[in-house]
Design a protein around this motif. Structure first.
Motif, PDB file in Angstrom:
ATOM      1  N   GLN A 145       0.916  -1.079   0.204  1.00  0.00           N
ATOM      2  CA  GLN A 145      -0.446  -0.632   0.097  1.00  0.00           C
ATOM      3  C   GLN A 145       1.200   1.387  -0.651  1.00  0.00           C
ATOM      4  O   GLN A 145       0.423   2.252  -1.068  1.00  0.00           O
ATOM      5  N   VAL A 146       1.731   1.523   0.845  1.00  0.00           N
ATOM      6  CA  VAL A 146       2.623   2.027   0.956  1.00  0.00           C
ATOM      7  C   VAL A 146       3.372   2.927  -0.250  1.00  0.00           C
ATOM      8  O   VAL A 146       3.341   3.938  -1.181  1.00  0.00           O
ATOM      9  N   GLN A 147       3.690   1.182  -1.463  1.00  0.00           N
ATOM     10  CA  GLN A 147       5.046   1.577  -2.351  1.00  0.00           C
ATOM     11  C   GLN A 147       3.843   1.938  -3.618  1.00  0.00           C
ATOM     12  O   GLN A 147       4.437   2.565  -3.969  1.00  0.00           O
ATOM     13  N   TRP A 148       2.222   1.275  -3.327  1.00  0.00           N
ATOM     14  CA  TRP A 148       1.874   1.892  -4.544  1.00  0.00           C
ATOM     15  C   TRP A 148       1.507   3.389  -4.461  1.00  0.00           C
ATOM     16  O   TRP A 148       1.192   4.283  -5.537  1.00  0.00           O
ATOM     17  N   LEU A 149       1.020   4.013  -3.472  1.00  0.00           N
ATOM     18  CA  LEU A 149       0.646   4.626  -3.134  1.00  0.00           C
ATOM     19  C   LEU A 149       1.799   6.022  -3.315  1.00  0.00           C
ATOM     20  O   LEU A 149       1.796   7.084  -4.175  1.00  0.00           O
ATOM     21  N   GLY A 150       3.211   5.666  -2.910  1.00  0.00           N
ATOM     22  CA  GLY A 150       3.992   6.219  -3.113  1.00  0.00           C
ATOM     23  C   GLY A 150       4.611   6.366  -5.330  1.00  0.00           C
ATOM     24  O   GLY A 150       4.582   7.306  -4.885  1.00  0.00           O
ATOM     25  N   ALA A 151       3.373   5.899  -5.371  1.00  0.00           N
ATOM     26  CA  ALA A 151       3.970   5.991  -7.213  1.00  0.00           C
ATOM     27  C   ALA A 151       2.538   6.859  -7.468  1.00  0.00           C
ATOM     28  O   ALA A 151       3.321   6.984  -8.438  1.00  0.00           O
ATOM     29  N   LEU A 152       2.025   7.401  -6.571  1.00  0.00           N
ATOM     30  CA  LEU A 152       0.961   8.126  -7.528  1.00  0.00           C
ATOM     31  C   LEU A 152       1.210   9.774  -7.161  1.00  0.00           C
ATOM     32  O   LEU A 152       0.683  10.252  -7.452  1.00  0.00           O
ATOM     33  N   ARG A 153       1.674   9.754  -5.318  1.00  0.00           N
ATOM     34  CA  ARG A 153       1.873  10.996  -5.184  1.00  0.00           C
ATOM     35  C   ARG A 153       3.310  10.761  -3.864  1.00  0.00           C
ATOM     36  O   ARG A 153       3.601  10.136  -3.709  1.00  0.00           O
ATOM     37  N   PRO A 154       3.884  11.759  -3.752  1.00  0.00           N
ATOM     38  CA  PRO A 154       4.777  11.885  -3.346  1.00  0.00           C
ATOM     39  C   PRO A 154       4.970  11.557  -1.417  1.00  0.00           C
ATOM     40  O   PRO A 154       3.905  12.202  -1.456  1.00  0.00           O
ATOM     41  N   LEU A 155       4.992  10.894  -0.954  1.00  0.00           N
ATOM     42  CA  LEU A 155       5.434  10.576   1.001  1.00  0.00           C
ATOM     43  C   LEU A 155       6.978  10.740   1.845  1.00  0.00           C
ATOM     44  O   LEU A 155       7.689  10.303   1.302  1.00  0.00           O
ATOM     45  N   ARG A 156       6.028  12.237   1.825  1.00  0.00           N
ATOM     46  CA  ARG A 156       7.507  12.529   2.713  1.00  0.00           C
ATOM     47  C   ARG A 156       7.726  11.658   4.653  1.00  0.00           C
ATOM     48  O   ARG A 156       8.497  11.478   4.638  1.00  0.00           O
ATOM     49  N   GLN A 157       6.356  11.056   4.907  1.00  0.00           N
ATOM     50  CA  GLN A 157       6.961  10.267   6.140  1.00  0.00           C
ATOM     51  C   GLN A 157       5.818   9.328   6.657  1.00  0.00           C
ATOM     52  O   GLN A 157       4.616   9.806   6.283  1.00  0.00           O
ATOM     53  N   VAL A 158       6.329   8.102   6.577  1.00  0.00           N
ATOM     54  CA  VAL A 158       5.083   7.015   6.923  1.00  0.00           C
ATOM     55  C   VAL A 158       5.383   6.241   8.542  1.00  0.00           C
ATOM     56  O   VAL A 158       6.927   6.603   8.600  1.00  0.00           O
ATOM     57  N   ARG A 159       4.781   6.725   9.274  1.00  0.00           N
ATOM     58  CA  ARG A 159       4.773   5.978  10.581  1.00  0.00           C
ATOM     59  C   ARG A 159       3.789   4.776  10.508  1.00  0.00           C
ATOM     60  O   ARG A 159       2.963   4.703  10.395  1.00  0.00           O
ATOM     61  N   VAL A 160       5.077   3.276  10.999  1.00  0.00           N
ATOM     62  CA  VAL A 160       3.737   1.936  11.075  1.00  0.00           C
ATOM     63  C   VAL A 160       3.434   1.359  12.056  1.00  0.00           C
ATOM     64  O   VAL A 160       4.718   1.858  12.793  1.00  0.00           O
ATOM     65  N   TRP A 161       2.729   1.120  12.701  1.00  0.00           N
ATOM     66  CA  TRP A 161       2.297  -0.075  13.854  1.00  0.00           C
ATOM     67  C   TRP A 161       1.683  -0.681  13.215  1.00  0.00           C
ATOM     68  O   TRP A 161       0.832  -1.335  12.421  1.00  0.00           O
ATOM     69  N   SER A 162       2.348  -1.915  14.330  1.00  0.00           N
ATOM     70  CA  SER A 162       1.564  -2.874  13.872  1.00  0.00           C
ATOM     71  C   SER A 162       1.308  -3.949  15.324  1.00  0.00           C
ATOM     72  O   SER A 162       3.107  -3.381  16.647  1.00  0.00           O
ATOM     73  N   ARG A 163       1.132  -4.489  15.489  1.00  0.00           N
ATOM     74  CA  ARG A 163       0.720  -5.112  16.793  1.00  0.00           C
ATOM     75  C   ARG A 163       2.317  -6.371  16.714  1.00  0.00           C
ATOM     76  O   ARG A 163       2.819  -6.384  18.537  1.00  0.00           O
ATOM     77  N   ARG A 164       2.950  -6.112  15.646  1.00  0.00           N
ATOM     78  CA  ARG A 164       4.411  -7.541  15.817  1.00  0.00           C
ATOM     79  C   ARG A 164       5.212  -6.252  15.766  1.00  0.00           C
ATOM     80  O   ARG A 164       5.445  -5.925  15.153  1.00  0.00           O
ATOM     81  N   SER A 165       5.476  -5.781  16.780  1.00  0.00           N
ATOM     82  CA  SER A 165       7.119  -4.445  17.137  1.00  0.00           C
ATOM     83  C   SER A 165       8.157  -4.925  16.165  1.00  0.00           C
ATOM     84  O   SER A 165       8.274  -4.060  15.064  1.00  0.00           O
ATOM     85  N   GLU A 166       8.844  -6.003  15.879  1.00  0.00           N
ATOM     86  CA  GLU A 166       9.527  -6.224  14.961  1.00  0.00           C
ATOM     87  C   GLU A 166       9.820  -6.133  13.796  1.00  0.00           C
ATOM     88  O   GLU A 166      10.500  -6.009  13.110  1.00  0.00           O
ATOM     89  N   ALA A 167       7.926  -7.285  13.142  1.00  0.00           N
ATOM     90  CA  ALA A 167       7.734  -6.700  11.890  1.00  0.00           C
ATOM     91  C   ALA A 167       7.532  -5.811  11.161  1.00  0.00           C
ATOM     92  O   ALA A 167       7.549  -4.982  10.206  1.00  0.00           O
ATOM     93  N   ALA A 168       6.672  -4.535  12.447  1.00  0.00           N
ATOM     94  CA  ALA A 168       7.116  -2.957  12.070  1.00  0.00           C
ATOM     95  C   ALA A 168       8.397  -2.330  12.313  1.00  0.00           C
ATOM     96  O   ALA A 168       8.542  -1.332  10.716  1.00  0.00           O
ATOM     97  N   ARG A 169       9.105  -3.102  12.514  1.00  0.00           N
ATOM     98  CA  ARG A 169      10.680  -2.498  12.409  1.00  0.00           C
ATOM     99  C   ARG A 169      11.270  -2.508  11.574  1.00  0.00           C
ATOM    100  O   ARG A 169      11.723  -2.474  10.083  1.00  0.00           O
TER     101      ARG A 169
END
Lengths: 312, 312
Positions: A145-169
Motif C-alpha cells: 500500500q505504501v509502495q503503490w501509493l508512493g507511485a501516485l504521490r510523494p510521501l514525506r513521512q510514513v509511520r508504522v504501527w503493528s501488534r508485532r513490533s519486530e515486523a514493524a521495524r
C-alpha cells in the motif's frame, strides 16, 4: 489444446504499475456501473492441513476474456519451507469459452490488484498536500500500500504501527531501503496522520475513533472475510464520505457493514469507489473520508486480462 | 512454479476404463458416506455469445489431491468450427494447496466419469440375464453409456430412439462398427427393453410410465441442471428401489425431485448410488429399479487425481 503457462518472472516482466493501475481503475468503474459479472466464490476447507482454497471468477462486460482465479492458503506451509499462499489465474476466451492461458502468478496478481485499488482510492480521497501516512499493519499489503501509493504521490513521512513490533521495524527498514522516511510508531501516532491505511487480519477495531484525530482520509483493506474488523464504527459516524468497492460485500463483511450494524451509519450512506474514481472529488474540501475495500473479483479479471494481452 | 499441462492424447493414454471405473466407484461410495467435499458450483453466463461456464471443485476426504474443474459450453462455437464444450481440470495438493498439474481434457474426463457412473449403477441394478438395452437419446452420452456398460456385461441388442431420427441412425452405425447389434426404434420399443437408459437434454418426461412396461431397470442421466426432466413421475411410484447419486441434488433438479414434487414418491424414498455399489443388491429379485444421476463433483476429483497419478 496448447495452453501456455506464464510463470511469475514472465508475469512480473509485463505487470507494470501503470498497467495494473489502469486495469484496476477501469474494472472498479465498470463494477460501479453494474457492468461486471462476479458470481459468489467457491470455497474448500482442509482442516487437517490448516488450509483453504477460494475460487473466484469474473468478467467485465464486453471484455474479450474472463478469468477463473484459484487462491490457496495453507498455514503450515512455512514448516515445509513453502509459501503460505499459492494460486493461479486461468484466462478464457469470452466468445468461445476456450482456455487461452494460465497465469501461474503464485498469488501476486491478487496482491498487486489489492495494492492498486487501495492506492487509487487513497490517492483520490487524501488532500493534495497531505504527505504523511500512518500504516496500521506490517504484512505484505502494508508494504505494498505504501509502495503503490508512493507511485501516485510523494510521501514525506510514513509511520508504522503493528501488534508485532519486530515486523514493524523490518517493514520500516524495507521502506527506508526504497527511499521512504519510515519509522515505527505508537498506534496513536500512526492513526493520527492525515492519511491512514489499515492492512491487518484484525477481528476487532484497532483503536477508538478518537485515535484518528488528525486523519483526513482512512483506507481499510483488511476486512476481506466475515468476522474481520479494523475501523471503529464511530469513525463512520464522523465521516463526510464513505466509499465502498462493492456495496453488498462491504455491507456483508466490511467495516462499513460493522458500522451499519452498530447503528453508526445508514446502510445506504456509501458511494462506490468506482464512482469516486470516475467522477473525481475535491479531497481538500471533502471532510473526513473513509474507503472500505473488501476486494472485487472484476479487478482480478481485468488485471489478468491486461497481463495476458501484454504478453502477446 | 513449474506446472505441467497434460493434453488430451496424454490423458487418454492413461485413462483406461478400469482406472476410471475404479475411481468413480470409490468416489460414489465415499460420497454416500459423507466423506467428500463438494461446494456449490460457480456459474458465469455469456448471453451475447450464447455461452456459459461452470466451475466445480471437489475433494474426497484423505485424498492427496483436490481438483477445480472449469467447463464451458458455447453454443455458437460450431459456426466457428470449434467444439461446443471445452474445459480443463486443475489438480492441487491437498496438504499444501500448491497446483500440481493442469489436465487440459477438453471436457472428456467429465464425459467419461458420467459414462462410468451410469454404467456402474446400470450394471448393478439390471438383472443378470438382461442383455437388451433401450437408449433414449442419440448424443455423446447415449453412445458412451452403451460402450461403457458393454465393458461391464455383454449386450445382445441395443435399440435407440431419438427425437432426431438421423442422429439415432448414425449412433447405431457407430455402435454396429463397435460390434454391437444396434438399431433405431420407436420410443415404445426402446422404453420397453429390460434395461433402459435416458440421456437427453429433455425438459419434460420422454414418455408415459406405461411405455416402460418391459423395463426392469431405468437409468436417467440427463437431468444435470434445473428445468430438465426425462422420466415420468409415475414410474417412480412403481419402482421398488430408487438410487440417487446425490440426495439433495437429485431432490433439487433430478427426475427424483420432479417425482417428489408430483407427489409420486416420498422425499426420503431414495438410496445412495454409492451404498448400492458398496453393499450390492440382487438385481434379479429387486423389482423395478431406477437410478437418477445428476453428476457428483467428487467423481471429477477422483478421476482427475487417478489420471494425474497414472501419468507420474
Amino acid at each position: 489444446m496448447t495452453l501456455p503457462v506464464f510463470d511469475l518472472p514472465q508475469i512480473a516482466a509485463v505487470a507494470s504499475k501503470p498497467l495494473i493501475f489502469s486495469a484496476v481503475r477501469e474494472a472498479l468503474i465498470a463494477h460501479a456501473e453494474g457492468q461486471t459479472q462476479v458470481p459468489p466464490p467457491l470455497h474448500l476447507e482442509f482442516p487437517d492441513a490448516d488450509g483453504d482454497c477460494h475460487v473466484k471468477a469474473g468478467h467485465v462486460a464486453g471484455a474479450p476474456y474472463f478469468t477463473v482465479k484459484v487462491a490457496a492458503g495453507f498455514y503450515r506451509n512455512a514448516e515445509r519451507g513453502l509459501p503460505t499462499n499459492s494460486g493461479l489465474v486461468l484466462v478464457l476466451d469470452a466468445q468461445t469459452g476456450v482456455p487461452a492461458a494460465i497465469l501461474a502468478d503464485e498469488g501476486w496478481l491478487t496482491a498487486w490488484r489489492t495494492a492498486a485499488a487501495g492506492a487509487l482510492i487513497t490517492h483520490a480521497l487524501t488532500p493534495h498536500d497531505a504527505d504523511e501516512v500512518g500504516i496500521l499493519g506490517s504484512g505484505l499489503q502494508a508494504r505494498l500500500q505504501v509502495q503503490w501509493l508512493g507511485a501516485l504521490r510523494p510521501l514525506r513521512q510514513v509511520r508504522v504501527w503493528s501488534r508485532r513490533s519486530e515486523a514493524a521495524r523490518r517493514l520500516c527498514e524495507e521502506l527506508i531501503d526504497g527511499g521512504v522516511d519510515a519509522a515505527p510508531a505508537t498506534i496513536e501516532q500512526a492513526a493520527s496522520m492525515p492519511c491512514v491505511i489499515t492492512a491487518t487480519p484484525s477481528t476487532r477495531p484497532l483503536a477508538a475513533a478518537a485515535a484518528f484525530v488528525g486523519a483526513k482520509h482512512v483506507t481499510g483493506i483488511g476486512t476481506d472475510l466475515p468476522g474481520k474488523a479494523e475501523l471503529p464504527p464511530q469513525l463512520f459516524a464522523a465521516a463526510a464520505l464513505v466509499a465502498t468497492d462493492d456495496h453488498a460485500q462491504c455491507l456483508d463483511h466490511g467495516d462499513f457493514g460493522n458500522a451499519v450494524r452498530a447503528g453508526a451509519v445508514d446502510a445506504n450512506a456509501d458511494t462506490a469507489v468506482g464512482a469516486v474514481l470516475r467522477d473525481g472529488i475535491d479531497p481538500d474540501t471533502a471532510g473526513l473520508t473513509i474507503a472500505d475495500l473488501t476486494g472485487v473479483g472484476a479487478t482480478d479479471a481485468a488485471v489478468a486480462m491486461a497481463v495476458y494481452r501484454a504478453t502477446q
